[in-house]
Design a protein around this motif. Structure first.
Motif, PDB file in Angstrom:
ATOM      1  N   THR A  85      -9.368  -5.163   1.675  1.00 49.85           N
ATOM      2  CA  THR A  85      -8.867  -5.564   2.985  1.00 49.85           C
ATOM      3  C   THR A  85      -9.796  -5.118   4.107  1.00 49.85           C
ATOM      4  N   PHE A  86     -10.177  -3.840   4.110  1.00 49.36           N
ATOM      5  CA  PHE A  86     -10.909  -3.301   5.252  1.00 49.36           C
ATOM      6  C   PHE A  86     -12.390  -3.660   5.228  1.00 49.36           C
ATOM      7  N   SER A  87     -12.949  -3.904   4.065  1.00 48.95           N
ATOM      8  CA  SER A  87     -14.342  -4.372   4.034  1.00 48.95           C
ATOM      9  C   SER A  87     -14.434  -5.804   4.581  1.00 48.95           C
ATOM     10  N   ASP A  88     -13.468  -6.661   4.225  1.00 47.79           N
ATOM     11  CA  ASP A  88     -13.448  -8.022   4.776  1.00 47.79           C
ATOM     12  C   ASP A  88     -13.190  -8.005   6.278  1.00 47.79           C
ATOM     13  N   ALA A  89     -12.296  -7.112   6.727  1.00 50.94           N
ATOM     14  CA  ALA A  89     -12.021  -7.005   8.160  1.00 50.94           C
ATOM     15  C   ALA A  89     -13.264  -6.532   8.914  1.00 50.94           C
ATOM     16  N   LEU A 149     -13.803 -15.196   7.348  1.00 55.22           N
ATOM     17  CA  LEU A 149     -13.822 -16.279   8.332  1.00 55.22           C
ATOM     18  C   LEU A 149     -12.621 -16.182   9.268  1.00 55.22           C
ATOM     19  N   THR A 150     -11.438 -15.921   8.713  1.00 50.23           N
ATOM     20  CA  THR A 150     -10.235 -15.799   9.540  1.00 50.23           C
ATOM     21  C   THR A 150     -10.369 -14.664  10.540  1.00 50.23           C
ATOM     22  N   ALA A 151     -10.802 -13.499  10.061  1.00 51.18           N
ATOM     23  CA  ALA A 151     -10.984 -12.358  10.960  1.00 51.18           C
ATOM     24  C   ALA A 151     -12.064 -12.641  12.001  1.00 51.18           C
ATOM     25  N   VAL A 214      -5.239  -7.813  10.989  1.00 52.09           N
ATOM     26  CA  VAL A 214      -4.101  -8.740  10.913  1.00 52.09           C
ATOM     27  C   VAL A 214      -4.536 -10.064  10.298  1.00 52.09           C
ATOM     28  N   GLY A 215      -5.678 -10.593  10.754  1.00 55.57           N
ATOM     29  CA  GLY A 215      -6.166 -11.863  10.216  1.00 55.57           C
ATOM     30  C   GLY A 215      -6.418 -11.805   8.730  1.00 55.57           C
ATOM     31  N   VAL A 216      -7.025 -10.718   8.268  1.00 52.15           N
ATOM     32  CA  VAL A 216      -7.300 -10.570   6.837  1.00 52.15           C
ATOM     33  C   VAL A 216      -6.003 -10.457   6.049  1.00 52.15           C
ATOM     34  N   LEU A 228      -4.264  -5.529   0.669  1.00 52.75           N
ATOM     35  CA  LEU A 228      -2.955  -4.994   1.039  1.00 52.75           C
ATOM     36  C   LEU A 228      -1.969  -6.105   1.397  1.00 52.75           C
ATOM     37  N   GLY A 229      -2.466  -7.194   1.992  1.00 50.30           N
ATOM     38  CA  GLY A 229      -1.581  -8.325   2.280  1.00 50.30           C
ATOM     39  C   GLY A 229      -1.049  -8.945   1.002  1.00 50.30           C
ATOM     40  N   TYR A 230      -1.913  -9.054   0.000  1.00 50.59           N
ATOM     41  CA  TYR A 230      -1.481  -9.564  -1.305  1.00 50.59           C
ATOM     42  C   TYR A 230      -0.447  -8.633  -1.912  1.00 50.59           C
ATOM     43  N   LEU A 231      -0.642  -7.321  -1.719  1.00 54.26           N
ATOM     44  CA  LEU A 231       0.301  -6.339  -2.258  1.00 54.26           C
ATOM     45  C   LEU A 231       1.670  -6.486  -1.593  1.00 54.26           C
TER      46      LEU A 231
END
Length: 277
Positions: A85-89, A149-151, A214-216, A228-231
């Motif tokens: 989550t946080f690496s993508d963000a 991309l979303t973030a 939030v976006g991620v 974490l969103g998937y979780l």
């Protein structure tokens, strides 16, 4: 008479300052104690209300959430999802921030370009960015690229607008002073406009960091196999309220920690701006 007045001043000055200092420290400790009491009180009310006044299937219990959270930590599952989550963000924040800063600076410096492009950017800004996720899935699939991309899109608009309006807010007299001394557009931008707009950029950054997360998380909830969103979505889908709250608490804690770290890191920039004014 002079000595008496001087002694009175000294006696009056020292005791007044010391109690204020003590009162300040005591007040801070009192606030911390009150915050702790409120937090503990919420957990106790939650624990007692679950199963008695509210179905524990809906809100679980703190005593069930903590073991669930610890099991994720012990197995290493939580760290894998958190890193995803946080690496993508972070990647989305970097990409969207750099592009937003560059476009905001460019349009802020050029009134003509701003007049042409600003309405289109405003129209895109007013649209809910999460509504674009289905389109992004068509473009890049459901992997890490979707989350980045979303973030990035969300961060771009926040940084762009703060940079753009920050530069527009800079006094023309300051810019003209640099031009009179022989400075070119680059000198005006890097020596006057961007430093003067720093507080705007910092404010945009403080908004952009949590919004990138939030976006991620939303992208992970809608179309993800990790994070974490998937979780959150996985546990909610199986009616595991303890697991759902555990994942939410991780997001809450990390988001709060990131906000505090960012406030500390950007404090020098805000102090510089305040002293400049």
């Amino acid at each position: 008479m002079t000595a008496t007045v001087h002694e009175k001043d000294v006696r009056g000055h020292v005791p007044t300052d010391l109690p204020r200092a003590r009162k300040g420290r005591g007040g801070a400790l009192g606030i911390r104690a009150a915050q702790l009491a409120v937090g503990v009180g919420i957990l106790l009310v939650w624990e007692l209300a679950s199963g008695r006044f509210v179905d524990d299937l809906l809100i679980s219990r703190p005593s069930e959430i903590l073991p669930e959270l610890w099991s994720w930590i012990d197995s290493g599952e939580l760290f894998g999802h958190a890193i995803s989550t946080f690496s993508d963000a972070a990647l989305g924040l970097l990409a969207g921030g750099v592009v937003g800063l560059a476009v905001g600076a460019l349009l802020g410096q050029s009134a003509r370009l701003a007049a042409v492009f600003e309405p289109f950017i405003t129209a895109l800004y007013t649209m809910p960015k999460h509504a674009l996720i289905p389109l992004f899935i068509m473009w890049v699939g459901i992997g890490s690229e979707l989350r980045v991309l979303t973030a990035g899109v969300i961060v771009f608009f926040l940084i762009f607008y703060n940079t753009f309006f920050g530069i527009k807010d800079v006094s023309e007299s300051l810019k003209n002073s640099v031009r009179i001394m022989g400075g070119g557009p680059a000198d005006v931008l890097f020596r006057v406009s961007l430093p003067s707009a720093l507080i705007w950029v910092v404010a945009g950054l403080k908004l952009a960091v949590p919004q990138a997360i939030v976006g991620v998380v939303v992208a992970e909830m809608l179309a993800g196999g990790e994070g974490l969103g998937y979780l959150v979505a996985l546990n909610a889908g199986t009616f595991n309220s303890a697991g759902t709250f555990a994942a939410i608490f991780v997001l809450l804690f990390v988001g709060f920690a990131v906000d505090r770290i960012l406030s500390w890191a950007t404090k020098p920039a805000l102090l510089w701006k305040s002293s400049a004014n």
